[in-house]
Design a protein around this motif. Structure first.
Motif, short mmCIF file in Angstrom:
data_model
loop_
_atom_site.label_atom_id
_atom_site.label_comp_id
_atom_site.label_asym_id
_atom_site.label_seq_id
_atom_site.Cartn_x
_atom_site.Cartn_y
_atom_site.Cartn_z
N ILE A 556 -2.46 5.83 7.12
CA ILE A 556 -1.27 5.48 7.71
C ILE A 556 -1.57 4.17 8.65
O ILE A 556 -2.67 3.96 9.45
N VAL A 557 -0.81 2.94 8.07
CA VAL A 557 -1.22 1.90 8.53
C VAL A 557 0.21 1.16 9.23
O VAL A 557 1.07 1.47 8.81
N HIS A 558 0.23 0.31 10.19
CA HIS A 558 1.18 -0.41 10.89
C HIS A 558 1.15 -1.98 10.60
O HIS A 558 2.38 -2.37 11.13
N THR A 559 0.18 -2.47 10.16
CA THR A 559 0.22 -3.60 9.98
C THR A 559 -0.38 -4.47 8.67
O THR A 559 -1.07 -3.39 8.09
N ILE A 560 0.16 -5.35 8.28
CA ILE A 560 -0.42 -6.05 6.72
C ILE A 560 -1.67 -6.38 7.09
O ILE A 560 -2.40 -6.05 6.13
N GLU A 561 -2.60 -6.55 8.35
CA GLU A 561 -3.80 -6.84 8.44
C GLU A 561 -4.73 -5.22 7.87
O GLU A 561 -5.86 -5.40 7.39
N GLU A 562 -4.37 -3.96 8.48
CA GLU A 562 -4.83 -3.21 8.40
C GLU A 562 -4.74 -2.71 6.77
O GLU A 562 -5.81 -2.09 6.37
N ILE A 563 -3.57 -2.76 6.16
CA ILE A 563 -3.61 -2.55 4.68
C ILE A 563 -4.56 -3.29 3.67
O ILE A 563 -5.21 -2.92 2.89
N GLU A 564 -4.65 -4.72 4.21
CA GLU A 564 -5.47 -5.50 3.45
C GLU A 564 -6.98 -5.24 3.58
O GLU A 564 -7.72 -5.20 2.77
N GLY A 565 -7.36 -4.64 4.81
CA GLY A 565 -8.69 -4.01 4.89
C GLY A 565 -9.12 -2.92 4.05
O GLY A 565 -10.00 -2.85 3.44
N LEU A 566 -7.87 -2.05 3.74
CA LEU A 566 -8.20 -1.00 3.16
C LEU A 566 -8.41 -1.14 1.48
O LEU A 566 -9.23 -0.82 1.01
N ILE A 567 -7.67 -2.03 1.20
CA ILE A 567 -7.81 -2.72 -0.24
C ILE A 567 -9.07 -3.45 -0.44
O ILE A 567 -9.72 -3.22 -1.67
N SER A 568 -9.48 -4.32 0.52
CA SER A 568 -10.91 -4.70 0.61
C SER A 568 -11.95 -3.71 0.31
O SER A 568 -12.88 -3.81 -0.59
N ALA A 569 -11.76 -2.72 1.07
CA ALA A 569 -12.91 -1.60 1.10
C ALA A 569 -12.84 -0.78 -0.42
O ALA A 569 -13.77 -0.21 -0.77
#
Length: 933
Positions: A556-569
């Motif tokens: 569950i993400v609320h910002t674009i920064e959070e989803i980009e961190g998940l994609i990098s991992a």
């Protein structure tokens, strides 16, 4: 001649105590003297007299009809004495003197006297019953005379178990009705009211006439009529009673009941005699049947006993020896059972047979019957001879049995020793061949193999220890053969089987040791491979489980920064997959090597790897799962990235508009606050300025609607936070509503001030002074004053609370006056101030609004109408009267106001009231709230 003319004396009637009549005269005399006094008062009771008349009339007619006549009226038809004499002749069976046929009174008296003389001759002492009373139709005397006749000829002769008359009749009724439910005969009155006792008497003697079980105790009239009708139709007993008379009388007449019941006794007396005769015959036959039964019992018992003796003697004379001790012991047990169980009852039967024979002969002799002669061969002497032969056969049988048993015991001991040792050996060897042949080592683990080897070594030691027992078994079998034991064949067969089995066990033991040692070496190699597999499979399995958990984890993400961190991992995780695949193949190769060794040496592995539960199948399955989850995770992350980009655009769009609308609303709120405090000019100018200001606010509504549309898009996208603005839609809505409410309330206050000014005549300068004073003490600019602020405001305006009037403060302005009051410590009285607060704050909220303040000040500073002034005005219109009429109101007031007053004025109730008078005083008082209108 009996004295029939004792005048004015209480009369008694009944047989004398010295009567020699049948059935015990003494007791009958007592009964007549003690219990059957003819009570004059009771006789005069209409209900009892009616019952006696009907019953006595029916009883008399039941006898007179035998002579071909009857009576209709009991106290009239016996007056001439002719039918009375005829009645006595019928019931006694004797001839009375010839009656006189004249119709004169003297002739009638003479005939009645002849009847009374006959009654007296039967032992009945008559007192106070004279012929004149009978001739004169005296009902009491006539009924008493008939009751005397009934007692003497119908009841006195009744005798049951040494009781006679009434007691005998009552006992007879009780005996006959005892078996019937709901019947309890204790007397000759209320015990018969429900009719069940009459039906029970009939059913006891003639059960086919009455269905007793269908009768109900709560239906006495039906029960009584049923009994009366059956008795009259089938038993020739006339109906002497009425059911209704009995039921409707609290205590039916005893004499009427006894008379009717005695008819049942005499009707059934013939059956009683037949019963007595039958009992006598039955008694004689019973004696004869009992004797015959004893004869038959003797014949049967004698036959059975002789047969048992003849069957037992050959068994006791048998001396053939048996082969085994068990068979001989059974013969001994049978003999003892014979002595203990079978013979004692026969001894008792023999004794009882002799007793029965002697008893039978005695009974036959006492009843004059011929002596009993048993059948041939069944005499007592025949039985004694057979018994002596039986006892001779018993002698020496038990001693022979014991000697033969001792002989067989010596031989059987040796055979038992052989069987015991053989059984022990066979029990030990049971399952041993199967155990040695079992290839359990093929499926055993390394630890199992080591345990099997140690177990086999213990077995080899045990096998060597049993060598001596086998040799002992062979030696005993040889000895039994030499002694010619009857079962030597089976002994030899068993011994040979034991020896052959012993040789086979030795060969199998050696072969099993070799197989166990070879398998141990192979399993040690496999065990090393299993251990290495487990050490590498466990961490790899944990890595795959963690990977699957991460790949399937809901994010569950609320910002674009959070989803980009998940994609990098996730990209970093995918780069480790080639190394993981090489580790998987290396682990599977170790497992395959262990399988190859087991298959080449025919080793059946017992199960999975003992060091781990992670199988190659599990590893491959989880690896495939990881491979499937990676692209799914890629797709989910990309979708979420696109969604967050869209959400970020919506946030920025809403924040841009909210950051404009929010400050604008806040600015307008502050401006309205300043306007309400700093109002200048006339009230009309202020009102015009406020309405223009309100229109400018309403014109801003499209900007708010645009913000609402943008907020709707945010809600549909489930966006819960916005870092680009501090304003939420809820805050903006509340601010907008407060802005509209504040401007509307401010406009309303100015409009109310204009109304108050116009109604109260307050000048513009006064209104401005009130506003300035109110705003001065409204420190928080909340639009309301607290109690202390309100008190200070009143004092500043020169209001004297103590005297309830306004002070004159000279030329001081309000500021100087307030300062003066505060510096001098002036204070308002509490009581007066509380009164004022109740006026300006009726809801007790603790706050005084500007409108309430203006209303109060206008009342205090202007001249206003009062209830008394209105009453005085109505009195003028009414011509100085205490009431006013509708015509006067319509004449003096405008039409609508006149009708208003007429509809609400109550009728006048004073002493000078006229039709249509109305009470204007209560109406005027109600107008000013002093009473309900």
């Amino acid at each position: 001649m009996v004295d029939y003319h004792a005048a004015n004396q209480s009369y008694q009637y009944g047989p004398s105590s010295g009567s020699n009549g049948a059935g015990g005269g003494g007791s009958m005399g007592d009964y007549m003297a003690q219990e059957d006094d003819w009570d004059r008062d009771l006789l005069l009771d209409p209900a009892w007299e009616k019952q006696q008349r009907k019953t006595f009339t029916a009883w008399c007619n039941s006898h007179l009809r035998k002579a071909g006549t009857q009576i209709e009226n009991i106290d009239e038809d016996f007056r001439d004495g002719l039918k009375l004499m005829l009645l006595l002749e019928v019931i006694s069976g004797e001839r009375l003197p010839k009656p006189e046929r004249g119709k004169m009174r003297v002739h009638k008296i003479n005939n009645v006297n002849k009847a009374l003389d006959f009654i007296a001759s039967k032992g009945v002492k008559l007192v106070s019953i004279g012929a004149e009373e009978i001739v004169d139709g005296n009902a009491k005397m006539t009924l008493g005379m008939i009751w005397t006749i009934i007692l003497r000829f119908a009841i006195q002769d009744i005798s049951v178990e040494e009781t006679s008359a009434k007691e005998g009749l009552l006992l007879w009724c009780q005996r006959k009705t005892a078996p019937y439910k709901n019947v309890n005969v204790q007397n000759f009155h209320i015990s018969w009211k429900d009719g069940l006792a009459f039906n029970a008497l009939i059913h006891r003697h003639r059960p086919e006439l009455i269905e007793y079980d269908k009768l109900r105790k709560d239906d006495p009239v039906t029960n009584l009529n049923n009994a009366f009708e059956v008795a009259e139709k089938y038993l020739d007993i006339p109906k002497m009673l009425d059911a209704e008379d009995i039921v409707n009388t609290a205590r039916p007449d005893e004499k009427a009941i006894m008379t009717y019941v005695s008819s049942f006794y005499h009707a059934f007396s013939g059956a009683q005699k037949a019963e007595t005769a039958a009992n006598r015959i039955c008694k004689v036959l019973a004696v004869n049947q009992e004797n015959e039964h004893l004869m038959e019992d003797y014949e049967r018992l004698a036959s059975d006993l002789l047969e048992w003796i003849r069957r037992t003697i050959p068994w006791l004379e048998d001396r053939v020896p048996q082969k085994t001790i068990q068979e001989m012991q059974q013969k001994l047990e049978d003999f003892r059972d014979y002595r203990r169980v079978h013979k004692p009852p026969k001894v008792q039967e023999k004794c009882q047979l002799e007793i029965n024979f002697n008893t039978l002969q005695t009974k036959l002799r006492l009843s004059n019957r011929p002596a009993f002669m048993p059948s041939e061969g069944k005499m007592v002497s025949d039985i004694n001879n057979g018994w002596q032969h039986l006892e001779q056969a018993e002698k020496g049988y038990e001693e022979w049995l014991l000697n033969e048993i001792r002989r067989l015991e010596r031989l059987d001991h040796l055979a038992e020793k052989f069987r015991q040792k053989a059984s022990i050996h066979e029990a030990w060897t049971d399952g041993k061949e199967a155990m040695l042949k079992h290839r359990d080592y093929e499926t055993a683990t390394l630890s199992d193999i080591k345990a099997l080897i140690r177990k086999h070594e213990a077995f080899e030691s045990d096998l060597a220890a049993h060598q001596d027992r086998v040799e002992q078994i062979a030696a005993i079998a040889q000895e039994l053969n030499e002694l010619d034991y009857y079962d030597s064949h089976n002994v030899n067969t068993r011994c040979q089987k034991i020896c052959d089995q012993w040789d086979a066990l030795g060969s199998l033991t050696h072969s099993r040791r070799e197989a166990l040692e070879k398998t141990e070496k192979q399993l040690e190699t496999i065990d090393q491979l299993h251990l290495e597999y487990a050490k590498r499979a466990a961490p790899f399995n944990n890595w795959m489980e963690s990977a699957m958990e991460d790949l399937q984890d809901m994010f569950i993400v609320h910002t674009i920064e959070e989803i980009e961190g998940l994609i990098s991992a996730h990209d970093q995780f995918k780069s480790t997959l080639p190394d993981a695949d090489r580790e998987r193949e290396a682990i599977l190769a170790i497992h395959k090597e262990a399988q190859r060794i087991a298959e080449s040496n025919h080793i059946k592995l017992s199960g999975s790897n003992p060091y781990t539960t992670v199988t190659p199948q599990i590893i491959n399955s989880k690896w495939e799962k990881v491979q499937q989850l990676v692209p799914k995770r890629d797709h989910a992350l990309l979708e979420e990235q696109s969604k967050q980009q869209s959400n970020e655009h919506l946030r920025r769009q809403f924040a841009s508009q909210a950051n404009i609308v929010g400050p604008w609303i806040q600015t307008k709120m502050e401006e309205i606050g300043r306007i309400s405090i700093e109002m200048n000019g006339t009230l009309e100018d202020q009102l015009s300025h406020l309405k223009q200001y309100e229109r400018s606010i309403v014109d801003y509504k499209p900007s708010l609607d645009l913000l609402e549309q943008q907020h709707q898009l945010i809600q549909e996208a489930l966006i819960f936070d916005n870092k680009h603005t501090n304003y939420t839609m809820e805050h903006i809505r509340v601010g907008w509503e407060q802005l509209l409410t504040t401007i509307a309330r401010t406009i309303n206050e100015v409009e109310n001030q204009i109304l108050t000014r116009d109604a109260k005549g307050i000048s513009q300068e006064q209104m401005q002074e009130f506003r300035a004073s109110f705003n001065h003490f409204d420190k928080d600019h909340g639009g309301a004053l607290g109690p202390e602020e309100f008190k200070a405001c009143l004092i500043s305006l020169g209001y004297d609370v103590e005297n309830d009037r306004q002070k004159q403060t000279g030329s001081m302005d309000s500021d100087d006056f307030r300062a003066l009051l505060i510096s001098t410590g002036y204070s308002l009285g509490d009581a007066e101030f509380n009164r004022i607060m109740s006026v300006v704050d009726p809801n007790h909220s603790g706050l005084v609004t500007f409108q309430a303040f203006i209303d109060f000040m206008s009342r205090e500073t202007t001249d206003t109408d009062t209830a008394d002034q209105v009453i005085a005005s109505f009195k003028v219109l009414a011509g100085d009267k205490n009431f006013i009429t509708a015509e006067e109101l319509r004449r003096e007031l405008p039409p609508d106001q006149a009708e208003y007053c007429i509809a609400r004025m109550a009728p006048y109730q004073g002493p000078d009231a006229v039709p249509g008078a109305l009470d204007y005083k209560s109406f005027s008082t109600a107008l000013y709230g002093e009473s309900d209108l």
